[in-house]
Design a protein around this motif. Structure first.
Motif, PDB file in Angstrom:
ATOM      1  N   GLY A 233       0.784  -1.228   0.000  1.00 45.56           N
ATOM      2  CA  GLY A 233       0.000   0.000   0.000  1.00 45.56           C
ATOM      3  C   GLY A 233       0.811   1.269   0.000  1.00 45.56           C
ATOM      4  O   GLY A 233       0.286   2.350   0.286  1.00 45.56           O
ATOM      5  N   GLY A 234       2.118   1.168  -0.319  1.00 45.24           N
ATOM      6  CA  GLY A 234       2.942   2.376  -0.306  1.00 45.24           C
ATOM      7  C   GLY A 234       3.092   2.977   1.076  1.00 45.24           C
ATOM      8  O   GLY A 234       3.312   4.179   1.228  1.00 45.24           O
TER       9      GLY A 234
ATOM     10  N   ILE B   3       5.946   1.968  10.839  1.00 43.19           N
ATOM     11  CA  ILE B   3       5.313   1.925   9.519  1.00 43.19           C
ATOM     12  C   ILE B   3       4.005   2.696   9.602  1.00 43.19           C
ATOM     13  O   ILE B   3       3.122   2.354  10.390  1.00 43.19           O
ATOM     14  CB  ILE B   3       5.035   0.477   9.072  1.00 43.19           C
ATOM     15  N   ARG B   4       3.903   3.738   8.802  1.00 42.09           N
ATOM     16  CA  ARG B   4       2.689   4.560   8.753  1.00 42.09           C
ATOM     17  C   ARG B   4       1.872   4.114   7.550  1.00 42.09           C
ATOM     18  O   ARG B   4       2.319   4.237   6.414  1.00 42.09           O
ATOM     19  CB  ARG B   4       3.054   6.037   8.633  1.00 42.09           C
ATOM     20  N   LEU B   5       0.673   3.590   7.804  1.00 45.99           N
ATOM     21  CA  LEU B   5      -0.164   3.076   6.734  1.00 45.99           C
ATOM     22  C   LEU B   5      -1.034   4.164   6.146  1.00 45.99           C
ATOM     23  O   LEU B   5      -1.543   5.034   6.864  1.00 45.99           O
ATOM     24  CB  LEU B   5      -1.050   1.934   7.235  1.00 45.99           C
ATOM     25  N   ARG B   6      -1.200   4.094   4.843  1.00 44.95           N
ATOM     26  CA  ARG B   6      -2.087   5.011   4.161  1.00 44.95           C
ATOM     27  C   ARG B   6      -3.530   4.669   4.506  1.00 44.95           C
ATOM     28  O   ARG B   6      -3.885   3.492   4.660  1.00 44.95           O
ATOM     29  CB  ARG B   6      -1.890   4.889   2.649  1.00 44.95           C
ATOM     30  N   ALA B   7      -4.362   5.698   4.656  1.00 40.19           N
ATOM     31  CA  ALA B   7      -5.774   5.470   4.976  1.00 40.19           C
ATOM     32  C   ALA B   7      -6.421   4.625   3.882  1.00 40.19           C
ATOM     33  O   ALA B   7      -6.261   4.896   2.698  1.00 40.19           O
ATOM     34  CB  ALA B   7      -6.504   6.796   5.113  1.00 40.19           C
ATOM     35  N   ARG B   8      -7.132   3.566   4.300  1.00 39.05           N
ATOM     36  CA  ARG B   8      -7.818   2.708   3.340  1.00 39.05           C
ATOM     37  C   ARG B   8      -9.248   3.163   3.094  1.00 39.05           C
ATOM     38  O   ARG B   8      -9.887   2.758   2.136  1.00 39.05           O
ATOM     39  CB  ARG B   8      -7.819   1.265   3.844  1.00 39.05           C
TER      40      ARG B   8
ATOM     41  N   VAL C 285      -7.220  16.184   6.586  1.00 36.10           N
ATOM     42  CA  VAL C 285      -7.015  16.729   5.237  1.00 36.10           C
ATOM     43  C   VAL C 285      -7.690  15.826   4.198  1.00 36.10           C
ATOM     44  O   VAL C 285      -8.251  16.320   3.210  1.00 36.10           O
ATOM     45  CB  VAL C 285      -5.510  16.899   4.930  1.00 36.10           C
ATOM     46  N   ASN C 286      -7.666  14.515   4.423  1.00 38.67           N
ATOM     47  CA  ASN C 286      -8.371  13.617   3.511  1.00 38.67           C
ATOM     48  C   ASN C 286      -9.869  13.925   3.492  1.00 38.67           C
ATOM     49  O   ASN C 286     -10.510  13.867   2.434  1.00 38.67           O
ATOM     50  CB  ASN C 286      -8.139  12.161   3.914  1.00 38.67           C
ATOM     51  N   ALA C 287     -10.423  14.259   4.651  1.00 39.33           N
ATOM     52  CA  ALA C 287     -11.843  14.623   4.708  1.00 39.33           C
ATOM     53  C   ALA C 287     -12.092  15.937   3.964  1.00 39.33           C
ATOM     54  O   ALA C 287     -13.101  16.092   3.270  1.00 39.33           O
ATOM     55  CB  ALA C 287     -12.299  14.739   6.162  1.00 39.33           C
ATOM     56  N   ILE C 288     -11.160  16.870   4.106  1.00 37.38           N
ATOM     57  CA  ILE C 288     -11.266  18.145   3.395  1.00 37.38           C
ATOM     58  C   ILE C 288     -11.167  17.919   1.886  1.00 37.38           C
ATOM     59  O   ILE C 288     -11.947  18.484   1.102  1.00 37.38           O
ATOM     60  CB  ILE C 288     -10.174  19.119   3.886  1.00 37.38           C
ATOM     61  N   VAL C 289     -10.223  17.083   1.462  1.00 33.00           N
ATOM     62  CA  VAL C 289     -10.060  16.791   0.031  1.00 33.00           C
ATOM     63  C   VAL C 289     -11.279  16.049  -0.508  1.00 33.00           C
ATOM     64  O   VAL C 289     -11.675  16.241  -1.663  1.00 33.00           O
ATOM     65  CB  VAL C 289      -8.763  15.992  -0.214  1.00 33.00           C
ATOM     66  N   HIS C 290     -11.905  15.213   0.322  1.00 36.15           N
ATOM     67  CA  HIS C 290     -13.137  14.531  -0.083  1.00 36.15           C
ATOM     68  C   HIS C 290     -14.214  15.558  -0.410  1.00 36.15           C
ATOM     69  O   HIS C 290     -14.933  15.447  -1.421  1.00 36.15           O
ATOM     70  CB  HIS C 290     -13.601  13.598   1.027  1.00 36.15           C
ATOM     71  N   ARG C 291     -14.336  16.587   0.429  1.00 35.49           N
ATOM     72  CA  ARG C 291     -15.304  17.653   0.175  1.00 35.49           C
ATOM     73  C   ARG C 291     -14.918  18.440  -1.080  1.00 35.49           C
ATOM     74  O   ARG C 291     -15.779  18.789  -1.903  1.00 35.49           O
ATOM     75  CB  ARG C 291     -15.379  18.584   1.390  1.00 35.49           C
ATOM     76  N   ILE C 292     -13.625  18.713  -1.243  1.00 40.66           N
ATOM     77  CA  ILE C 292     -13.162  19.405  -2.447  1.00 40.66           C
ATOM     78  C   ILE C 292     -13.547  18.604  -3.692  1.00 40.66           C
ATOM     79  O   ILE C 292     -14.000  19.157  -4.694  1.00 40.66           O
ATOM     80  CB  ILE C 292     -11.638  19.634  -2.394  1.00 40.66           C
TER      81      ILE C 292
ATOM     82  N   GLU D 163      -0.435   9.559   0.813  1.00 47.13           N
ATOM     83  CA  GLU D 163      -1.395   9.367   1.900  1.00 47.13           C
ATOM     84  C   GLU D 163      -2.734  10.045   1.621  1.00 47.13           C
ATOM     85  O   GLU D 163      -3.751   9.659   2.194  1.00 47.13           O
ATOM     86  CB  GLU D 163      -0.812   9.919   3.217  1.00 47.13           C
ATOM     87  N   ILE D 164      -2.727  11.060   0.786  1.00 50.46           N
ATOM     88  CA  ILE D 164      -3.957  11.812   0.509  1.00 50.46           C
ATOM     89  C   ILE D 164      -4.693  11.182  -0.667  1.00 50.46           C
ATOM     90  O   ILE D 164      -4.106  10.928  -1.718  1.00 50.46           O
ATOM     91  CB  ILE D 164      -3.642  13.289   0.227  1.00 50.46           C
TER      92      ILE D 164
END
Length: 317
Positions: A96-97, A115-120, A166-173, A191-192
């Motif tokens: 998952g990068g 290890i920081r996992l990207r949001a699924r 920020v992912n939630a903000i980008v979802h709205r964008i 991650e985004i």
């Protein structure tokens, strides 16, 4: 038909990594709630799940940790040893990068990694309200800021949930964008997530000396409407302030800081690392809203918004 030697070598390395990670770590990779996997020098294997804090999930031998670090270094085309004790970068796509940071003695008593996992899955702004992380009034303010193309800086400490927000903000964008709004996302590791009809994702590359600053300069020639930056941590802050303040409104970025005022001060200091004078006025022109988020073990969601700051008015929203 024989496989391409490079493909075969890649598959072999990925399989070696899977075996070295073992069942417990591979199970954590498969758990959509897991955001961090950590191996400590004392042998503790720790896992953090979104909103649930860190728990120990067994132990891991130092030799196993060292093997993992060595394989990740091999994937990156380098080595990791006492002379090069830090190994960092993204894991292969099969994982998952995820972002990897490993350390070896002598800078640590024993080998360790995080290890920081990207949001699924995307945690939307509406879900933040239902989880009482933000209020209905704050939701309205954030949505209005997005819809009217304000630049938003999300500030907080480590693991406070900045990228998730920020992912939630980008979802709205993504919801309010069409082909006329071209969104460019710049990160060190992917991650985004974005589902807008017209967007680009750019990644830094240490081996090719492609920095956040160079990507920001390139972005200005890619006809961006909104510019999203994963995290501001160096002199690229000056390029972001310049980009945001010169006809590219509606962006978002994250930064480590303890409060909105500290975020503004740190942003200015990062700009000055390039040798430039204070950019206080330019920052106030470029940044519209700062959202401060922090971890909170007493909150059901494990985090909460502690402040929303209107930079132009210099007051709490």
């Amino acid at each position: 038909m024989a496989l391409d030697p490079k493909i075969e070598a890649h598959q072999r390395l990925v399989e070696q990594l899977r075996r070295s990670f073992g069942k417990a770590i591979m199970a954590a990779f498969d758990d959509e709630k897991v955001v961090e996997i950590m191996a400590n020098p004392d042998g503790k294997l720790l896992v953090e799940r979104h909103g649930q804090g860190i728990v120990q999930e067994g132990t891991i031998a130092p030799q196993q940790v060292q093997n993992i670090i060595g394989l990740v270094a091999a994937w990156q085309g380098t080595i990791s040893n006492a002379e090069k004790p830090i190994c960092e970068g993204a894991l292969p796509p099969e994982f998952g990068g995820a972002r990897f940071e490993g350390c070896l003695p002598p800078i640590t008593p024993g080998p360790l990694f995080a290890i920081r996992l990207r949001a699924r899955s995307i945690y939307t702004l509406e879900q933040y309200v239902r989880a009482t992380v933000i209020t209905a009034n704050q939701l309205e303010i954030i949505q209005q800021a997005i819809d009217t193309r304000k630049n938003i800086l999300v500030s907080g400490g480590t693991t406070s949930g900045k990228t998730t927000l920020v992912n939630a903000i980008v979802h709205r964008i993504s919801e309010v964008s069409d082909l006329n709004q071209r969104i460019v996302i710049i990160e060190d590791t992917p991650e985004i997530q974005c589902s807008a009809p017209n967007y680009l994702s750019l990644l830094t590359d240490d081996s090719a000396k492609i920095t956040m600053a160079s990507l920001l300069k390139a972005t200005l020639r890619l006809r961006p409407s909104r510019i999203i930056v994963g995290e501001i941590r160096d002199g690229a802050a000056l390029d972001l302030v310049d980009a945001w303040g010169t006809g590219h409104p509606g962006g978002a970025a994250t930064m480590h800081a303890n409060n909105p005022q500290g975020a503004l001060l740190r942003l200015d200091r990062l700009c000055m690392r390039t040798g430039a004078p204070s950019q206080k006025e330019s920052i106030e022109e470029a940044v519209d809203i700062i959202i401060q988020i922090r971890s909170d073990e007493n909150h059901p969601a494990g985090r909460r918004i502690t402040s929303m700051w209107d930079v132009k008015k210099g007051e709490e929203i």
